[in-house]
Enzyme design. Structure first.
Site, PDB file in Angstrom:
ATOM      1  N   TYR A 124       0.838  -1.214   0.000  1.00 28.77           N
ATOM      2  CA  TYR A 124       0.000   0.000   0.000  1.00 28.77           C
ATOM      3  C   TYR A 124       0.865   1.254   0.000  1.00 28.77           C
ATOM      4  O   TYR A 124       0.616   2.202  -0.752  1.00 28.77           O
ATOM      5  CB  TYR A 124      -0.904  -0.018   1.234  1.00 28.77           C
ATOM      6  CG  TYR A 124      -1.717   1.243   1.442  1.00 28.77           C
ATOM      7  CD1 TYR A 124      -1.245   2.279   2.250  1.00 28.77           C
ATOM      8  CD2 TYR A 124      -2.966   1.399   0.845  1.00 28.77           C
ATOM      9  CE1 TYR A 124      -1.987   3.436   2.445  1.00 28.77           C
ATOM     10  CE2 TYR A 124      -3.714   2.557   1.041  1.00 28.77           C
ATOM     11  CZ  TYR A 124      -3.216   3.562   1.847  1.00 28.77           C
ATOM     12  OH  TYR A 124      -3.947   4.714   2.044  1.00 28.77           O
ATOM     13  N   LYS A 128       0.949   4.300  -2.875  1.00 26.69           N
ATOM     14  CA  LYS A 128       0.621   5.693  -2.582  1.00 26.69           C
ATOM     15  C   LYS A 128       1.807   6.611  -2.913  1.00 26.69           C
ATOM     16  O   LYS A 128       1.647   7.687  -3.482  1.00 26.69           O
ATOM     17  CB  LYS A 128       0.217   5.860  -1.119  1.00 26.69           C
ATOM     18  CG  LYS A 128      -1.197   5.357  -0.828  1.00 26.69           C
ATOM     19  CD  LYS A 128      -2.245   6.217  -1.506  1.00 26.69           C
ATOM     20  CE  LYS A 128      -3.646   5.872  -1.056  1.00 26.69           C
ATOM     21  NZ  LYS A 128      -4.670   6.696  -1.735  1.00 26.69           N
ATOM     22  N   ASN A 153      -4.451  10.166  10.523  1.00 26.23           N
ATOM     23  CA  ASN A 153      -5.580   9.225  10.653  1.00 26.23           C
ATOM     24  C   ASN A 153      -6.937   9.931  10.583  1.00 26.23           C
ATOM     25  O   ASN A 153      -7.302  10.692  11.470  1.00 26.23           O
ATOM     26  CB  ASN A 153      -5.496   8.478  11.989  1.00 26.23           C
ATOM     27  CG  ASN A 153      -4.680   7.204  11.888  1.00 26.23           C
ATOM     28  OD1 ASN A 153      -3.590   7.230  11.346  1.00 26.23           O
ATOM     29  ND2 ASN A 153      -5.191   6.106  12.405  1.00 26.23           N
ATOM     30  N   VAL A 154      -7.704   9.625   9.516  1.00 18.33           N
ATOM     31  CA  VAL A 154      -8.996  10.263   9.325  1.00 18.33           C
ATOM     32  C   VAL A 154     -10.085   9.442  10.027  1.00 18.33           C
ATOM     33  O   VAL A 154     -10.014   8.221  10.061  1.00 18.33           O
ATOM     34  CB  VAL A 154      -9.353  10.363   7.824  1.00 18.33           C
ATOM     35  CG1 VAL A 154     -10.541  11.288   7.627  1.00 18.33           C
ATOM     36  CG2 VAL A 154      -8.162  10.815   7.006  1.00 18.33           C
ATOM     37  N   HIS A 167      -9.993   0.970  10.277  1.00 17.28           N
ATOM     38  CA  HIS A 167      -8.916   1.631  11.010  1.00 17.28           C
ATOM     39  C   HIS A 167      -9.229   1.676  12.495  1.00 17.28           C
ATOM     40  O   HIS A 167     -10.296   1.255  12.932  1.00 17.28           O
ATOM     41  CB  HIS A 167      -8.675   3.023  10.411  1.00 17.28           C
ATOM     42  CG  HIS A 167      -8.086   2.945   9.039  1.00 17.28           C
ATOM     43  ND1 HIS A 167      -8.854   2.918   7.906  1.00 17.28           N
ATOM     44  CD2 HIS A 167      -6.797   2.868   8.632  1.00 17.28           C
ATOM     45  CE1 HIS A 167      -8.063   2.830   6.852  1.00 17.28           C
ATOM     46  NE2 HIS A 167      -6.809   2.801   7.264  1.00 17.28           N
ATOM     47  N   LYS A 175     -16.375  -1.691  18.590  1.00 15.50           N
ATOM     48  CA  LYS A 175     -16.117  -2.596  19.715  1.00 15.50           C
ATOM     49  C   LYS A 175     -16.838  -2.123  20.979  1.00 15.50           C
ATOM     50  O   LYS A 175     -17.381  -2.936  21.737  1.00 15.50           O
ATOM     51  CB  LYS A 175     -14.616  -2.669  19.991  1.00 15.50           C
ATOM     52  CG  LYS A 175     -13.845  -3.542  19.040  1.00 15.50           C
ATOM     53  CD  LYS A 175     -12.379  -3.595  19.475  1.00 15.50           C
ATOM     54  CE  LYS A 175     -11.603  -4.589  18.646  1.00 15.50           C
ATOM     55  NZ  LYS A 175     -10.207  -4.683  19.074  1.00 15.50           N
ATOM     56  N   TRP A 189      -6.717  -3.987  20.648  1.00 13.66           N
ATOM     57  CA  TRP A 189      -5.592  -4.754  20.087  1.00 13.66           C
ATOM     58  C   TRP A 189      -4.292  -3.987  20.253  1.00 13.66           C
ATOM     59  O   TRP A 189      -4.226  -2.782  20.001  1.00 13.66           O
ATOM     60  CB  TRP A 189      -5.835  -5.035  18.589  1.00 13.66           C
ATOM     61  CG  TRP A 189      -6.870  -6.068  18.327  1.00 13.66           C
ATOM     62  CD1 TRP A 189      -7.413  -6.933  19.232  1.00 13.66           C
ATOM     63  CD2 TRP A 189      -7.510  -6.341  17.088  1.00 13.66           C
ATOM     64  NE1 TRP A 189      -8.339  -7.732  18.626  1.00 13.66           N
ATOM     65  CE2 TRP A 189      -8.431  -7.406  17.307  1.00 13.66           C
ATOM     66  CE3 TRP A 189      -7.405  -5.809  15.798  1.00 13.66           C
ATOM     67  CZ2 TRP A 189      -9.212  -7.932  16.296  1.00 13.66           C
ATOM     68  CZ3 TRP A 189      -8.190  -6.334  14.795  1.00 13.66           C
ATOM     69  CH2 TRP A 189      -9.091  -7.389  15.041  1.00 13.66           C
ATOM     70  N   ARG A 196      -1.009   8.633  17.622  1.00 15.83           N
ATOM     71  CA  ARG A 196      -1.511   9.058  16.329  1.00 15.83           C
ATOM     72  C   ARG A 196      -2.071  10.476  16.403  1.00 15.83           C
ATOM     73  O   ARG A 196      -2.565  10.908  17.439  1.00 15.83           O
ATOM     74  CB  ARG A 196      -2.649   8.130  15.850  1.00 15.83           C
ATOM     75  CG  ARG A 196      -2.253   6.668  15.621  1.00 15.83           C
ATOM     76  CD  ARG A 196      -1.373   6.500  14.379  1.00 15.83           C
ATOM     77  NE  ARG A 196      -1.074   5.092  14.119  1.00 15.83           N
ATOM     78  CZ  ARG A 196       0.016   4.458  14.537  1.00 15.83           C
ATOM     79  NH1 ARG A 196       0.937   5.112  15.255  1.00 15.83           N
ATOM     80  NH2 ARG A 196       0.218   3.178  14.248  1.00 15.83           N
ATOM     81  N   ASP A 258       1.207  -3.897  17.115  1.00 15.77           N
ATOM     82  CA  ASP A 258       0.969  -2.475  17.339  1.00 15.77           C
ATOM     83  C   ASP A 258       1.071  -1.662  16.054  1.00 15.77           C
ATOM     84  O   ASP A 258       0.649  -0.516  16.001  1.00 15.77           O
ATOM     85  CB  ASP A 258       2.017  -1.924  18.322  1.00 15.77           C
ATOM     86  CG  ASP A 258       1.515  -1.870  19.760  1.00 15.77           C
ATOM     87  OD1 ASP A 258       2.358  -1.788  20.668  1.00 15.77           O
ATOM     88  OD2 ASP A 258       0.282  -1.914  19.964  1.00 15.77           O
TER      89      ASP A 258
END
Lengths: 302, 321
Positions: A124, A128, A153-154, A167, A175, A189, A196, A258
């Site tokens: 990926y 990009k 991170n959107v 994501h 969850k 997790w 972030r 992670d």
């Protein structure tokens, strides 16, 4: 307006005001011929290219070939069709996860290609990165202004809330929803320690529109909250729990990966252009997103 | 074509090019093994930028092994102007070949990279671990990234499917059947053609640039032998540099002198310093190769230049120029 309506009413000949695209009725851009047909039908003067094959950490780790190939096909089809119909500007979408794994922080726009990306999602990441290479090649050979934005991170309404594929923030929201329904613990997790910068989709949308209209460099621009607003996964989980009024136990499954520990990005370039832009406060944006998820649970992608 | 008669059917793309012709010669001269069926193809057989044509070719040939040499290539000056075309065409060719090979179940693919794709800002000598450590030289970034992505795609086939798709990294290749076009070709064939013309017209030899940049040159016939060894014996996904050692690096000026000597040219040699030099050096380590093949002997540079010049003179009419 849907594309089909515009065709029936003959509205497509002159460029009109922006059309919203219901994705299911339009061509999947992996196919070059279908992409070309779409561009010839719409005849855009400008393109915001957001389509991609995306997924969270765990899916990327397993399918590097597919993430590489499909995204390269999509990007080449879109960029070249845009070029061939004479679009004046294309704004594509990169991601801070594509930056070099071994790097100094904060990362900035000049550093994208300075070393290999994290191995977990190299397929990926390289796909990009190659958008930026192709943008520069269109500029070098043809003088086109094809550029890109780099969000961190959107998150927001209409996200992919699937726990396996999505994501981290939408995954946490889903969850918590399930944990509340079943009276069980929230299991995060990883260790919860990675950090972030999160950007609310509605803030990002305003910034992308500004880029489309006013930003004329070929070099990409990072769109993010500042470094001071970076949060840990643990803090993000706590924000979601608070927003959804969850009071159960929170545990961390440290057998799960992670991913990258940090990806701290500088938004100095953005701040030089837009010193007064105000981001929605994180907790408020999380609350709005959780409310959207709860209200739209049936039809949400999950 | 039916199933491979022996244990291997090897498809060579770019079979009519500099390296492809060298492999043909080496195989014809006895390097092939029993049970090996060699198939050489060129652009006449299929347009590899077209996915459907490539797929049809692979389904017809059904190779067990592939040596992938086909590419859009050119010298410094053409690369500088057409970065988009060098990027796109090569990405299409490479994706079509690699994925068709995968889909017909080929056991191994050996592709061809180049030392010119390495990071521009780097320490020397460069080695196989350094390919992606920074941006390539800006003059040919389109070509360079397209080649680098072969290595990315190889690693992705290995990660997702366990395939052994790998690559070799030659330094500057030269030999018979090269592209001797002065505008489009590489430096050594360009010099050979220029000396030929200078001799015919009684004029000076004008070398583009300062003559100071340094290169390691590898004779195509030596490279062919090494590529065949890689196909049979080298099982890493990480690429391997195929080159003479660092001690055999020469300057463009020294290369020009070797060509002049080989062609018995005694005219004036001038340097047009208005033309770009390209990268000053690209010194590559061949330690990995030497660990595998400590006794491999390269053809001495002057002998290889002499053979190539003789081929050019004997084949002037039909040579690509």
């Amino acid at each position: 307006m849907e594309l089909a309506f515009l065709e029936r009413t003959g509205c497509l000949s002159p460029p009109r005001t922006p059309i919203s695209q219901p994705p299911d009725t339009l061509a999947p851009p992996r196919d070059a011929a279908q992409t070309r047909t779409l561009f010839e039908k719409v005849r855009p003067t400008h393109v915001i290219h957001l389509a991609a094959m995306v997924g969270g950490l765990f899916r990327n780790i397993k399918y590097n070939l597919d993430f590489w190939r499909k995204n390269v096909h999509i990007n080449d089809n879109v960029l070249h069709s845009a070029f061939e119909v004479g679009a004046r500007k294309v704004v594509s979408c990169l991601s801070t996860c594509i930056f070099p794994d071994k790097t100094t922080y904060p990362i900035d726009e000049t550093m994208i290609h300075n070393g290999p990306p994290h191995s977990s999602n190299f397929g990926y990441s390289y796909a990009k990165r190659m958008i930026d290479v192709q943008n520069r090649a269109y500029f070098q050979q043809h003088g086109c202004t094809f550029t890109a934005v780099i969000p961190t991170n959107v998150f927001g309404p209409h996200d992919n809330f699937n726990i396996e594929d999505g994501h981290v923030l939408p995954g946490l929201i889903h969850k918590v929803h399930l944990a509340k329904s079943s009276g069980s613990a929230l299991t995060v997790w990883g260790t919860g320690k990675p950090r972030r910068q999160f950007i609310y989709s509605l803030d990002l949308a305003q910034l992308v529109i500004w880029v489309l209209r006013e930003y004329n460099e070929v070099e990409p621009i990072i769109l993010s909250v500042g470094e001071e607003d970076e949060v840990s996964i643990k803090e993000a989980a706590e924000a979601v729990a608070e927003a959804m009024d969850f009071h159960g136990e929170v545990t961390f499954d440290t057998t799960k990966s992670d991913g990258q520990f940090k990806k701290t990005a500088s938004n100095s370039k953005l701040r030089n252009y837009l010193p007064d832009f105000r981001f929605t406060p994180f907790k408020q944006a999380v609350k709005e997103t959780c409310a959207w998820f709860t209200d739209n649970y049936e039809q949400a992608r999950k």
